[in-house]
Design a protein around this motif. Structure first.
Motif, short mmCIF file in Angstrom:
data_model
loop_
_atom_site.label_atom_id
_atom_site.label_comp_id
_atom_site.label_asym_id
_atom_site.label_seq_id
_atom_site.Cartn_x
_atom_site.Cartn_y
_atom_site.Cartn_z
N PHE A 37 1.08 -1.29 0.12
CA PHE A 37 -0.09 0.19 -0.05
C PHE A 37 0.59 0.97 0.10
O PHE A 37 1.71 1.48 0.67
CB PHE A 37 -0.73 0.04 1.49
CG PHE A 37 -0.05 -0.56 2.48
CD1 PHE A 37 0.96 0.21 3.11
CD2 PHE A 37 -0.56 -1.90 3.69
CE1 PHE A 37 1.37 -0.20 3.81
CE2 PHE A 37 0.21 -1.88 4.19
CZ PHE A 37 0.48 -1.07 5.09
N THR A 94 1.08 6.91 3.95
CA THR A 94 0.03 7.64 4.41
C THR A 94 1.31 8.95 4.35
O THR A 94 2.07 8.52 4.76
CB THR A 94 -0.97 7.44 5.81
OG1 THR A 94 -0.31 7.65 6.45
CG2 THR A 94 -1.76 6.70 5.28
N GLN A 128 2.59 8.91 7.84
CA GLN A 128 3.45 8.09 7.74
C GLN A 128 5.43 8.09 7.23
O GLN A 128 6.52 8.32 7.31
CB GLN A 128 3.79 6.63 7.57
CG GLN A 128 2.41 5.39 8.18
CD GLN A 128 1.71 5.02 7.62
OE1 GLN A 128 1.28 4.90 6.95
NE2 GLN A 128 1.27 3.62 7.78
N ASP A 134 -2.05 6.63 16.66
CA ASP A 134 -3.14 5.86 17.35
C ASP A 134 -3.25 4.55 16.69
O ASP A 134 -2.46 4.10 16.15
CB ASP A 134 -4.68 6.81 16.95
CG ASP A 134 -6.25 6.67 17.71
OD1 ASP A 134 -5.77 5.23 18.50
OD2 ASP A 134 -6.71 7.03 18.05
N GLY A 140 -3.98 1.27 15.10
CA GLY A 140 -4.05 0.97 13.26
C GLY A 140 -3.47 2.14 12.50
O GLY A 140 -3.83 2.40 11.50
N SER A 141 -3.12 3.38 13.17
CA SER A 141 -2.14 3.90 11.92
C SER A 141 -1.38 3.53 11.34
O SER A 141 -0.77 4.48 10.60
CB SER A 141 -1.83 5.77 12.93
OG SER A 141 -0.71 5.20 13.36
N LYS A 188 2.08 2.18 12.41
CA LYS A 188 3.27 2.25 12.96
C LYS A 188 4.02 0.55 12.47
O LYS A 188 5.17 1.24 12.87
CB LYS A 188 3.78 2.34 14.68
CG LYS A 188 2.25 2.91 14.86
CD LYS A 188 2.61 3.68 16.17
CE LYS A 188 1.96 2.41 17.36
NZ LYS A 188 0.57 2.47 17.64
N THR A 189 3.75 -0.49 12.55
CA THR A 189 4.15 -0.90 11.97
C THR A 189 5.32 -0.99 11.09
O THR A 189 6.23 -2.03 10.86
CB THR A 189 3.63 -2.61 12.24
OG1 THR A 189 3.04 -3.12 13.42
CG2 THR A 189 4.57 -4.28 12.26
N ASN A 214 -2.85 -8.43 14.94
CA ASN A 214 -3.80 -7.27 13.71
C ASN A 214 -4.52 -8.53 12.80
O ASN A 214 -3.76 -9.63 12.70
CB ASN A 214 -2.63 -7.04 13.20
CG ASN A 214 -2.61 -6.37 11.82
OD1 ASN A 214 -4.17 -5.50 11.60
ND2 ASN A 214 -2.06 -6.06 10.58
N PRO A 262 -7.51 -7.89 10.51
CA PRO A 262 -7.55 -7.39 9.43
C PRO A 262 -9.46 -7.51 9.37
O PRO A 262 -10.11 -6.86 9.39
CB PRO A 262 -7.11 -6.59 7.94
CG PRO A 262 -5.72 -7.20 8.44
CD PRO A 262 -5.69 -8.39 8.83
N ARG A 293 -9.20 -2.48 10.74
CA ARG A 293 -7.76 -2.02 11.06
C ARG A 293 -8.30 -3.19 9.42
O ARG A 293 -6.97 -2.93 8.65
CB ARG A 293 -7.07 -3.28 11.21
CG ARG A 293 -6.99 -3.51 13.11
CD ARG A 293 -6.55 -3.98 13.59
NE ARG A 293 -4.75 -4.03 13.51
CZ ARG A 293 -4.36 -3.01 14.52
NH1 ARG A 293 -5.09 -3.03 15.02
NH2 ARG A 293 -3.08 -2.71 14.52
P1 ADP Z 1 -0.54 0.20 15.03
O1 ADP Z 1 -0.26 1.38 14.00
O2 ADP Z 1 -1.64 -0.14 15.65
O3 ADP Z 1 0.56 -1.43 15.11
P2 ADP Z 1 -0.22 -1.65 12.42
O4 ADP Z 1 1.14 -0.60 12.15
O5 ADP Z 1 -0.65 -2.94 13.13
O6 ADP Z 1 -1.00 -0.02 13.25
O7 ADP Z 1 -1.40 -1.52 11.18
C1 ADP Z 1 -2.65 -1.67 11.10
C2 ADP Z 1 -2.97 -2.27 9.40
O8 ADP Z 1 -3.20 -0.97 8.78
C3 ADP Z 1 -2.14 -3.18 8.81
O9 ADP Z 1 -2.86 -4.12 8.35
C4 ADP Z 1 -1.22 -2.42 8.30
O10 ADP Z 1 -0.60 -3.33 6.92
C5 ADP Z 1 -2.34 -1.48 7.62
N1 ADP Z 1 -2.26 -0.41 6.96
C6 ADP Z 1 -0.88 0.19 7.23
N2 ADP Z 1 -0.13 0.94 6.74
C7 ADP Z 1 -1.04 1.60 6.03
C8 ADP Z 1 -1.61 2.68 4.55
N3 ADP Z 1 -0.76 3.21 5.18
N4 ADP Z 1 -2.44 2.08 3.87
C9 ADP Z 1 -3.31 1.43 4.13
N5 ADP Z 1 -2.74 0.22 5.22
C10 ADP Z 1 -1.87 0.37 5.84
#
Ligand code: ADP
Ligand code: MG
Length: 684
Positions: A258, A261, A264, A288, A290-291, A293-294, A544, A546, A573
């Protein structure tokens, strides 16, 4: 620091072995600790003009006993003594209930002081304390008497007397510890006066000023530690400027499933800048639930590895570790990066293998729980440490790494949106990056609040989602992981739901399952074999899946808002509409308010602000992950302005070369040493 400050209290006249032991029960062992055992409030024994005293107020009166007291007995062992008291211009009645023994002390003509509740209409005082004016008590001296949090064998009289003794012996020698220009610019009471006056204020204003000074000092010392850490991290320049192959990194980012953002992208830029600079990164990444971070972590790890270093990801739970290993392997291994798990669930043999491979540099990225950087684990070239969710990577961890000759970049990721007040308190030594945007296409989670009696209705709602092929979590409360009752709760709910949904797989997850089984259950939920996962809060952070779009949180009133938000973040998610149902019958108004707030907003920052309002900072992080400093006098919420001032002043101070050299700051430097901040550092 004066020597007597750290000397045992038995150094004081009148304190023998016995009393020293009693003081130790309060955590007071040294003279310094005694002087800094501050009162929590004052009892007002000042004699006041009666015309100013309101009905029902507590008051101290001085007067002369007039005539014989009259005693009346009634009921079972109940008595009432009254006597006339002649004061300046009036005669009032003093009354004692059930204290016949005072009668002998009330001879006519005697001058006494009485403290108690004033009845304006009857001109009468109901006495709770009395002294004859020739005895030596706080009441007699007509003071604001300090009231301390006491327990054990120490009485107020003893504590006050001993503190007075300490002040007599050493009061003149209490050093000023704050820089003189700060004391004068902020019109702070000098330390010796403040220590004296916080115990024995001359009047209310004097007490307030003393408190203000001590409060500022606490925040100042606390922030000084933070700012010194920052400066020191910057000073450590050896070998941490990573040469990141940017072209390769861009290709990697493009290969992600993907687009990132904007938020990011921004935080990644900030992180990479730190990593390429010659000083050790010390950055907090908040975003937050689901934002995303991973993926930011993955990119930073990619950069570190491609620059020739190893990376470590530390997480609070095994479940999260396993999950991160999976997602990082998926993202990184196509680029020739070796990812491995190092956690408590490994066999001894496998653990040895991983540790060996790490040391030889055969593993690039290691994921595990906090033992990761400890004891027998050595890296061949550690360049980046990331902690995900609730791991405080503090002075202690840095010290361990420094002892291994390592000063890696550190990134601390958290989904608990931290209001600014707390952020600069708990993380004042860090730079902060914030992901303030959700990936596109996310729909806010629809949250509703239902009573327990509506549970079956909720299950029907859940069935609709399951029919569509989606998955659901059912969360049961867990106050303490070891509490039988609550685990039982999850087990019961699991049994019940297995009957309600015989056509779907229903899994059960809780903290007491062996690591292997936890893993199997999680896998089955991830693969869709289980449509429903009944779980305790072990899935709270990071998990996670989804495809999960429905969540029920049982007994939701038992959780704090921040925690509910974390839990709720397990759904929503993906791009599908998700739902969260809070099952709760809260009794208190605050409890009801919390449920309403949860339904109203899905914005973690907004929630954390409301949570802070409702609960106060102490509870905010939950007991597990507090990391917040404890102050004797200062309060992070109400003294926020002072905190901000302290931060600015200390930040400026540690930049001055004089601070590390001049005599004026020797106390502050030795304080930093004692707190372990300067371990292994030579500045002087
Ligand atoms: P958290 O910040 O809570 O750790 P995650 O990193 O687990 O969130 O991401 C949550 C979900 O969003 C995951 O399934 C990830 O693959 C997805 N994700 C992360 N960044 C994007 C993006 N830029 N566009 C779409 N989906 C994304
Ligand atoms: Mg996460």
């Amino acid at each position: 620091m004066n020597e007597w400050y750290d000397a045992p209290v038995s150094l004081l006249h009148g304190v023998g072995e016995e009393r020293a032991k009693a003081f130790a029960g309060l955590g007071i062992e040294t003279v310094g600790e005694l002087l800094e055992y501050f009162p929590s409030r004052y009892e007002d024994y000042r004699v006041r003009d009666l015309t100013e005293v309101k009905d029902g107020e507590r008051v101290t009166l001085a007067g002369t006993v007039y005539g014989e007291p009259s005693v009346r007995f009634y009921g079972k062992r109940k008595s009432r003594i009254s006597v006339k008291l002649v004061m300046d211009r009036v005669v009032v009645t003093a009354v004692w209930f059930n204290q016949t023994f005072v009668k002998s002390r009330l001879s006519p003509g005697k001058e006494i002081l009485v403290t108690g509740k004033w009845d304006k209409h009857k001109l009468q005082i109901t006495v709770s304390e009395m002294t004859e004016t020739d005895s030596d008590r706080a009441q007699k001296r007509g003071e604001l008497a300090p009231i301390y949090p006491l327990g054990g064998d120490v009485t107020h009289t003893l504590l006050r007397k001993t503190i007075q003794q300490a002040l007599r012996q050493y009061g003149e020698q209490i050093p000023e510890i704050l820089p003189t220009d700060i004391v004068s610019r902020y019109r702070l009471m000098p330390r010796p006066d403040a220590i004296r006056s916080i115990h024995f204020p001359q009047d209310a204003e004097n007490g307030r000023q003393a408190r203000r000074r001590i409060m500022f000092e606490e925040l100042f010392l606390f922030q000084l530690k933070m700012q010194a850490l920052r400066r020191i991290a910057r000073e450590q320049t050896e070998g941490t400027a990573l040469q990141i192959p940017m072209e390769e990194l861009r290709t990697f980012v493009k290969s992600l499933p993907f687009p990132l953002t904007d938020a990011q992208k921004r935080v990644i830029k900030e992180i990479l800048t730190d990593m390429r600079s010659p000083y050790a990164m010390n950055r907090l990444l908040q975003g937050d639930v689901g934002s995303g971070k991973t993926v930011v972590a993955a990119i930073a790890l990619f950069a570190a590895v491609k620059a020739g270093f190893q990376g470590a990801l530390m997480v609070p739970t095994e479940i999260l570790a396993e999950q991160h290993v999976q997602s990082l392997t998926g993202l990184l291994s196509p680029h020739g990066i070796q990812v491995a798990l190092l956690s408590g669930s490994l066999t001894a043999k496998r653990r040895r293998e991983v540790i060996g491979a790490l040391q030889m540099g055969l593993i690039d990225v290691v994921v595990g729980t906090h033992a990761l950087i400890q004891e027998d684990v050595f890296f061949s070239k550690l360049g980046l440490v990331i902690t995900d969710e609730q791991h405080r990577f503090g002075v202690e961890q840095r010290r361990i790494l420094r002892n291994k000759g390592l000063t890696p970049d550190v990134l601390f990721m958290t989904a608990t949106p931290i209001p600014r007040t707390l952020a600069i308190s708990a993380f004042g030594d860090m730079d902060v990056s914030t992901i303030d945007q959700m990936p596109a296409g996310r729909k806010p989670i629809e949250t509703t609040w239902k009573k327990h009696e509506q549970f079956h209705q909720v299950l029907e709602q859940m069935r609709e989602e399951l029919v569509k092929g989606r998955q659901a979590y059912v969360i049961c409360p867990l106050i303490e992981e070891s509490e039988k009752l609550d685990v039982q709760n999850a087990i019961d709910v699991h049994a019940q739901l297995s009957q309600v949904f015989p056509e779907y797989g229903v899994g059960l997850m809780h903290g007491r399952l062996p690591a292997k089984e936890k893993d199997a259950v999680m896998q089955a939920f991830l693969s869709g074999e289980y449509a429903v996962l009944v779980s305790t809060t072990v899935v709270e952070v990071g998990v996670n899946v989804p495809n999960a779009t429905f969540m029920i949180i049982y007994d939701a009133e038992r959780f704090g808002l921040a925690q509910l938000h974390q839990l709720r973040g397990r759904v929503g998610r993906g791009s599908e509409q998700s739902y969260c149902v809070l099952i709760a019958d809260p009794k208190s108004e605050i409890g009801k308010e919390r449920m309403r707030v949860m339904c109203e907003t899905t914005d973690g920052f907004e929630l954390s602000r409301r949570d802070l309002e409702l609960r106060g900072p102490g509870d905010f992080f939950g007991t597990k992950q507090s990391g917040l400093p404890e102050f004797k006098v200062a309060d992070l919420m109400s003294d926020f302005k002072a905190l901000e001032v302290a931060r600015q002043e200390t930040a400026a101070l540690v930049e001055k070369e004089e601070f590390w050299k001049n005599k004026e700051y020797v106390w502050l430097r030795s304080y930093l040493k004692r707190e372990g901040i300067l371990d292994g550092i030579v500045f002087d």
